[in-house]
Enzyme design. Structure first.
Site, PDB file in Angstrom:
ATOM      1  N   LYS A  18       0.819  -1.323   0.115  1.00  0.00           N
ATOM      2  CA  LYS A  18       0.007   0.005  -0.016  1.00  0.00           C
ATOM      3  C   LYS A  18       0.868   1.244   0.044  1.00  0.00           C
ATOM      4  O   LYS A  18       2.137   1.163   0.223  1.00  0.00           O
ATOM      5  CB  LYS A  18      -0.903   0.081   1.285  1.00  0.00           C
ATOM      6  CG  LYS A  18      -0.240   0.063   2.610  1.00  0.00           C
ATOM      7  CD  LYS A  18       0.110   1.381   3.142  1.00  0.00           C
ATOM      8  CE  LYS A  18       0.675   1.259   4.574  1.00  0.00           C
ATOM      9  NZ  LYS A  18       1.491   2.410   4.911  1.00  0.00           N
ATOM     10  N   ASP A 145      -2.963  -1.778   9.497  1.00  0.00           N
ATOM     11  CA  ASP A 145      -3.018  -1.671   8.413  1.00  0.00           C
ATOM     12  C   ASP A 145      -3.623  -3.131   7.787  1.00  0.00           C
ATOM     13  O   ASP A 145      -3.875  -2.975   6.491  1.00  0.00           O
ATOM     14  CB  ASP A 145      -1.643  -1.437   7.676  1.00  0.00           C
ATOM     15  CG  ASP A 145      -1.136  -0.093   7.994  1.00  0.00           C
ATOM     16  OD1 ASP A 145      -1.997   0.860   8.261  1.00  0.00           O
ATOM     17  OD2 ASP A 145       0.089   0.097   7.634  1.00  0.00           O
TER      18      ASP A 145
HETATM   19  O1  C5P Z   1      -0.822  -1.160  14.356  1.00  0.00           O
HETATM   20  P1  C5P Z   1       0.654  -1.514  14.221  1.00  0.00           P
HETATM   21  O2  C5P Z   1       1.100  -2.615  14.884  1.00  0.00           O
HETATM   22  O3  C5P Z   1       1.109  -1.679  12.766  1.00  0.00           O
HETATM   23  O4  C5P Z   1       1.433  -0.240  14.453  1.00  0.00           O
HETATM   24  C1  C5P Z   1       2.819  -0.165  14.749  1.00  0.00           C
HETATM   25  C2  C5P Z   1       3.101   0.710  15.707  1.00  0.00           C
HETATM   26  O5  C5P Z   1       3.060   2.256  15.157  1.00  0.00           O
HETATM   27  C3  C5P Z   1       2.364   1.023  16.934  1.00  0.00           C
HETATM   28  O6  C5P Z   1       2.955   0.379  18.005  1.00  0.00           O
HETATM   29  C4  C5P Z   1       2.328   2.795  17.219  1.00  0.00           C
HETATM   30  O7  C5P Z   1       3.766   3.021  17.830  1.00  0.00           O
HETATM   31  C5  C5P Z   1       2.551   3.365  15.823  1.00  0.00           C
HETATM   32  N1  C5P Z   1       1.114   3.715  15.284  1.00  0.00           N
HETATM   33  C6  C5P Z   1       0.573   4.783  16.059  1.00  0.00           C
HETATM   34  N2  C5P Z   1      -0.742   5.185  15.657  1.00  0.00           N
HETATM   35  C7  C5P Z   1      -1.415   4.592  14.701  1.00  0.00           C
HETATM   36  C8  C5P Z   1      -0.859   3.209  13.937  1.00  0.00           C
HETATM   37  C9  C5P Z   1       0.582   3.105  14.538  1.00  0.00           C
HETATM   38  O8  C5P Z   1       1.000   5.420  16.822  1.00  0.00           O
HETATM   39  N3  C5P Z   1      -2.518   4.990  14.252  1.00  0.00           N
END
Ligand code: C5P
Length: 310
Positions: A18, A145
């Site tokens: 993406k 994502d």
């Molecule tokens: O959701 P995911 O595990 O992919 O996110 C990885 C990291 O990115 C999270 O632990 C956080 O630190 C950051 N993040 C965030 N806000 C979001 C998505 C991700 O702070 N909306």
């Protein structure tokens, strides 16, 4: 408990990468995530994930980009398969074979894509027949994502990125991606974004009407000026060379350039296929990027394909 089929044939799922056409970062929430308003587009760089019954959960990662991807139960795709098994009461395990063509730790959601593929593959292998929203709910537990990589196309993400609404986009957009030789950590980039912002209040974001109108026009020249990523300054602060990559791409003919997600991949929007080829050649020759890929979007989300012939 539901027992899995014991003689099920392996299932292969193709899943796209993406790019975020717009990534507006809102305030830090109590759960440690930031509220987001983002416009995702699925693009034609793919990983293929084959799901096969096995005695225990695990994975093998293949392809030139396999290095640095955990081939253990820490792999997001394995965690996704284990979560779905638990939710569905499946007692058998699966082994995942991940053929990687999506840049690793590059801001193109490669790890999330593999998790999305694992969910779609396990659903098919185990004959669960889950509805898309049920799969997306499991996906949201794995990462922000992951639901988008199941739905694909072009979509607006809200919440922490996991709540999706389709966006109306006409035509096909052509992209050139400049890859860095070293990944960037997503949490580190969000933390740097907070640091750069300081203590002032941050507004709740919403999709910009200009970007949505440009998507409906199908015209890359209209879209280019509206590409925006609030994480870009943070990614550049941690990796200053990204500013040179952005400048080089525009100098060599891109309509617009943007850091992809949390970086360090840089996405350039171009007029069409030919322009993409010209830009890819110029960027490769300039030596400012480690590697270059071309792709177009939107494309479909994770879907089952015929078994690959090796
Ligand atoms: O959701 P995911 O595990 O992919 O996110 C990885 C990291 O990115 C999270 O632990 C956080 O630190 C950051 N993040 C965030 N806000 C979001 C998505 C991700 O702070 N909306």
């Amino acid at each position: 408990m539901t027992s899995a089929h014991t003689d099920a044939m392996p299932v292969t799922v193709r899943v796209p990468a993406k790019v975020n056409l717009e990534l507006l970062v809102g305030p830090l929430r109590e759960d440690g995530y930031h509220s987001l308003s983002t416009v995702f587009q699925a693009v034609s760089l793919h990983d293929d994930v084959t799901v096969a019954e096995a005695d225990e959960f695990g994975c093998t990662v293949t392809g030139p980009l396999a290095m640095g991807v955990p081939a253990t139960k820490d792999n997001l795709a394995v965690r996704a398969a284990m979560l779905l098994a638990e939710r569905a009461g499946i007692e058998t395990a699966v082994h995942l074979t991940i053929r990687k063509d999506i840049p690793v730790a590059g801001g193109m959601a490669g790890g999330s894509a593999d998790a999305a593929a694992a969910l779609v593959g396990c659903d098919r292998l185990w004959g669960l027949g889950l509805a898309k929203d049920e799969l997306e709910s499991a996906a949201a537990e794995i990462g922000s994502d992951v639901p988008f990589l199941i739905s694909g196309g072009t979509a607006v993400g809200s919440g922490r990125g996991e709540r999706l609404a389709p966006a109306l986009a006409r035509g096909k957009f052509h992209w050139v991606f400049g890859l860095g030789s070293q990944g960037l950590s997503t949490p580190a980039v969000y933390a740097e974004c907070d640091r750069l912002r300081g203590d002032g209040p941050v507004a709740e974001p919403s999709p910009s009407p200009e970007l949505m109108a440009a998507l409906r026009s199908g015209d890359p020249r209209e879209l280019a000026p509206h590409l925006r990523n609030d994480l870009q300054a943070a990614a550049i602060s941690l990796r200053p060379g990204l500013a040179d990559v952005l400048a080089a791409g525009v100098e060599y003919g891109a309509l617009g350039g943007i850091v992809s997600g949390s970086g360090p991949t840089v996405a350039f929007l171009v007029e069409g296929k030919e322009a993409g080829l010209d830009l890819a050649i110029a960027l490769t020759a300039s030596g400012v990027v480690g590697d270059v890929r071309r792709a177009s979007g939107p494309v479909h989300g994770a879907h089952v394909i015929p078994a690959p012939v090796d």
